[in-house]
Design a protein around this motif. Structure first.
Motif, PDB file in Angstrom:
ATOM      1  N   ASN B  19      19.051  29.234  36.766  1.00 50.50           N
ATOM      2  CA  ASN B  19      18.180  29.376  35.694  1.00 50.50           C
ATOM      3  C   ASN B  19      16.651  29.228  35.964  1.00 50.50           C
ATOM      4  OD1 ASN B  19      20.620  28.397  34.826  1.00 50.50           O
ATOM      5  ND2 ASN B  19      20.076  26.151  34.734  1.00 50.50           N
ATOM      6  N   PRO B  53      11.588  26.077  30.382  1.00 48.89           N
ATOM      7  CA  PRO B  53      11.933  25.616  29.145  1.00 48.89           C
ATOM      8  C   PRO B  53      10.873  24.793  28.553  1.00 48.89           C
ATOM      9  CG  PRO B  53      13.733  24.878  30.511  1.00 48.89           C
ATOM     10  CD  PRO B  53      12.809  25.400  31.360  1.00 48.89           C
ATOM     11  N   CYS B 145      23.968  28.496  36.343  1.00 50.35           N
ATOM     12  CA  CYS B 145      24.937  28.270  35.320  1.00 50.35           C
ATOM     13  C   CYS B 145      26.058  29.261  35.887  1.00 50.35           C
ATOM     14  CB  CYS B 145      24.637  28.597  33.871  1.00 50.35           C
ATOM     15  SG  CYS B 145      23.563  27.166  33.256  1.00 50.35           S
ATOM     16  N   LYS B 160      25.849  32.820  29.416  1.00 52.10           N
ATOM     17  CA  LYS B 160      24.774  32.778  28.252  1.00 52.10           C
ATOM     18  C   LYS B 160      24.995  31.282  27.346  1.00 52.10           C
ATOM     19  CE  LYS B 160      22.596  36.451  26.974  1.00 52.10           C
ATOM     20  NZ  LYS B 160      22.263  37.690  26.068  1.00 52.10           N
ATOM     21  N   TRP B 161      26.506  31.519  27.111  1.00 50.93           N
ATOM     22  CA  TRP B 161      26.945  30.172  26.340  1.00 50.93           C
ATOM     23  C   TRP B 161      26.897  29.119  26.978  1.00 50.93           C
ATOM     24  CZ3 TRP B 161      32.418  30.284  24.022  1.00 50.93           C
ATOM     25  CH2 TRP B 161      32.542  29.781  22.917  1.00 50.93           C
ATOM     26  N   LYS B 163      24.714  28.412  29.506  1.00 50.33           N
ATOM     27  CA  LYS B 163      23.180  28.001  29.504  1.00 50.33           C
ATOM     28  C   LYS B 163      22.775  27.374  28.224  1.00 50.33           C
ATOM     29  CE  LYS B 163      20.608  30.584  33.048  1.00 50.33           C
ATOM     30  NZ  LYS B 163      21.840  30.973  33.675  1.00 50.33           N
ATOM     31  N   ASN B 164      23.019  27.864  27.165  1.00 49.83           N
ATOM     32  CA  ASN B 164      22.554  27.639  25.678  1.00 49.83           C
ATOM     33  C   ASN B 164      23.213  26.688  24.918  1.00 49.83           C
ATOM     34  OD1 ASN B 164      20.512  29.265  25.818  1.00 49.83           O
ATOM     35  ND2 ASN B 164      21.663  31.142  25.014  1.00 49.83           N
ATOM     36  N   ASN B 165      24.426  25.800  25.551  1.00 48.73           N
ATOM     37  CA  ASN B 165      25.117  25.036  25.010  1.00 48.73           C
ATOM     38  C   ASN B 165      25.384  23.907  25.832  1.00 48.73           C
ATOM     39  OD1 ASN B 165      27.079  23.217  23.840  1.00 48.73           O
ATOM     40  ND2 ASN B 165      27.986  25.043  22.708  1.00 48.73           N
ATOM     41  N   GLU B 193      22.487  40.990  22.089  1.00 50.57           N
ATOM     42  CA  GLU B 193      22.851  39.947  23.085  1.00 50.57           C
ATOM     43  C   GLU B 193      23.829  40.348  24.272  1.00 50.57           C
ATOM     44  OE1 GLU B 193      21.417  36.690  23.227  1.00 50.57           O
ATOM     45  OE2 GLU B 193      20.081  37.388  21.674  1.00 50.57           O
TER      46      GLU B 193
END
Lengths: 143, 432
Positions: B19, B53, B145, B160-161, B163-165, B193
């Motif tokens: 990350n 972030p 991740c 990606k999922w 990371k974002n969830n 994406e």
């Protein structure tokens, strides 16, 4: 007889020692009988660092660990893969700083101990409240 | 499970990436950066290439030029750093070395991401993903991740999922997620994406009514091949779960080339490892020659099986080569530096070499006719020693020796210490 000196060995990007690698004899005269016994000079990396991937070297700043033989300006070899136990010298993250302390885990208490009476100990409610950065395995003390 | 037994053991791909890699590498040695907005600037402190972030939340975009950000940095409490390539390169190598312990089938895709071949029951794969994530965080010091799926394209999407969830806690095993949820995700994400779909192609896809990842996955692969390319067809097939993009055991890039395999039968002697090193040394030489490249640094490593918790041993050495080379003899000899670390009797399940700091070999060959190689070598060593002691730019030949005033020397005004590669710049640990 002449020898060809091999490339210098370094480890984890930090060079501790130079080592002589596999001397190659050049045909001239009688071969040295010592040749068969040469396995390279002592390589400090091999003896001081068990896991190069997770080992870092940090420099000590301050006097709170004098009692453990760790002085200002010494270098510490820190293995991040080791699990800290009662009595480990650890590098912990305190207020955003890497800090060296002796870890004490007793019944219901976790204490970060200094090894110098002039510095206070720090008590933490639980091990999980602490960020242990790594466990020191060796101190390169300047004599 | 309703799946036939055969299917359950099909190999899967784990995609692992760090990350905000550059910012995370800085935080590993400077914990005071934790929780603060941090950006890392590109070459010559040009623009933001990594944003924590917190920095993203300030509205700083990828590639925003530093001169535009600088005036507000103070008021934001923003910390900007020059690219510390020495640090990032070393941390990257450590991450890859660690990942290699989990699979013999490792493809280093870029400085901060890799694909691993993995196998087993879903529960095993989920556990493995968590283990990898925890180990990289604890042992190296950077957060990653993990996405695990039957194909590379889906593994990237799963990552990606994850990371974002936050619900995934950093690890997503694609097939463990209920189908309906996966469909919902794919419907919600535009095709851009997905890995391998370039911006310029999205308009053409949109014209065909393909807007979401789900639309692309449902498209007819043959039609896609005819209208686009075989590459796009592979993406469609991969989204449908058929692996089409093979693992590449070695990848030539500007950074590194890795040769690594696990052994069918563990090797237990230095003599055995010597043989393996010789093979890899020659393979590396051949591959470098093919790409007209030379290497400056060679790393040789071996390791016991990840599944054998007893007698673990991960010897590794990093050997700076006396000069950039693609010479099999020099590379093999350098790789033999590992041998003193090999303990007879330990069961080594894998070994490999990695050549780094690659550069084009064409630069010096036309002149080599007129050179005395020994003379050349001595000067090189002298320069290296002086540079090591007094720093880069302290000495050089011809134009290389001029310290200032040339605009091609890289500007790195906000450089953090090179914590892991320079003895004078070690991280400080407080004893107070």
């Amino acid at each position: 007889m002449s020898v060809v000196v091999g490339p210098r060995v370094i480890d984890a990007g930090v060079s501790l020692v130079s080592a002589l690698l596999s001397p190659v004899p050049v045909a001239a005269g009688f071969p040295s009988p010592a040749q068969d016994y040469f396995d390279g000079r002592i390589d400090l990396n091999a003896h001081l660092i068990k896991d190069v991937t997770s080992t870092y070297v940090v420099r000590v700043s301050g006097e709170s660990m004098e009692g453990a033989g760790i002085s200002d300006g010494d270098e510490l070899i820190v293995n991040r893969a080791l699990r800290p136990t009662d009595g480990s010298v650890v590098v912990a993250v305190l207020d955003g700083e890497l800090t060296i302390k002796r870890l004490r885990i007793t019944a219901g208490k976790v204490i970060l101990q200094s090894e110098n009476p002039r510095y206070p100990d720090i008590e933490v409610p639980a091990l999980s409240d602490l960020t242990i950065w790594g466990v020191a395995t060796r101190c390169l003390h300047h004599v | 499970m309703s799946k036939p037994a055969l299917m359950r053991h099909m190999p899967q791909i784990a995609h692992v990436d760090v990350n905000c890699f550059y910012a995370s590498a800085e935080r590993a040695f400077n914990p005071s950066l934790e929780g603060k907005p941090v950006i890392v600037l590109s070459n010559n402190d040009g623009c933001a290439v990594t944003r924590s972030p917190e920095a993203k939340a300030l509205g700083i975009g990828m590639g925003d030029p530093w001169f535009k950000i600088a005036p507000r940095a103070k008021e934001w409490g923003l910390i900007a750093l020059s690219s510390n390539y020495e640090l990032y390169g070393d941390i990257s190598s450590r991450v890859m070395e660690l990942l290699g312990r989990y699979s013999a089938w490792l493809e280093v895709y870029s400085i901060d991401e890799a694909f691993l071949g993995v196998k087993g029951e879903p529960t095993h794969l989920r556990t493995l993903g968590r283990e990898i994530k925890d180990a990289v965080r604890a042992h190296i010091g950077v957060p990653v991740c993990v996405g695990i799926a039957p194909t590379k394209t889906l593994a990237k999407l799963a990552n990606k999922w994850a990371k974002n969830n936050p619900g995934f806690a950093g690890v997503c095993h694609w097939e463990s997620v209920p189908t309906a949820e996966r469909q919902r995700l794919m419907r919600s994400l535009p095709v851009i994406e997905i890995w391998g779909v370039a911006t310029r192609l999205t308009r053409r896809l949109n014209a065909l009514g393909i807007h979401s990842i789900h639309d692309l996955a449902a498209a007819n692969p043959v039609m896609i091949r005819d209208r686009f390319s075989v590459v796009m067809m592979r993406t469609v097939l991969e989204l449908q779960g058929s692996p089409c993009i093979p693992m590449e055991e070695e990848r030539i890039g500007k950074e590194k080339l890795i040769f690594s395999r696990s052994f069918a039968t563990p090797i237990t002697t230095a003599a055995g490892v010597r043989q393996v090193m010789s093979v890899y040394g020659q393979q590396a030489a051949a591959r470098l020659a093919k790409h007209d490249q030379q290497a400056k640094v060679l790393t040789a490593f071996a390791g016991t099986s990840h599944f054998n918790p007893h007698d673990t041993s991960y010897p590794a050495v990093c050997v700076p080569l006396p000069m950039p080379t693609a010479d099999p003899v020099l590379l093999t000899r350098a790789a033999h530096a590992l041998l003193p670390r090999i303990v007879d009797g330990i069961r080594y399940a894998r070994a490999g070499i990695m050549v780094t700091d690659l550069r084009p070999s064409g630069n010096q060959s036309p002149l080599s006719l007129f050179e005395n190689p020994h003379e050349e070598r001595h000067i090189g060593t002298l320069l290296e020693n002086v540079t090591k002691r007094y720093g880069r730019g302290s000495i050089g030949l011809g134009h290389g020796g001029i310290r200032q005033g040339l605009n091609w020397t890289m500007k790195r005004d906000m450089l953090s210490p090179r914590y892991t590669t320079h003895w004078d710049e070690l991280p400080l640990a407080k004893a107070g």
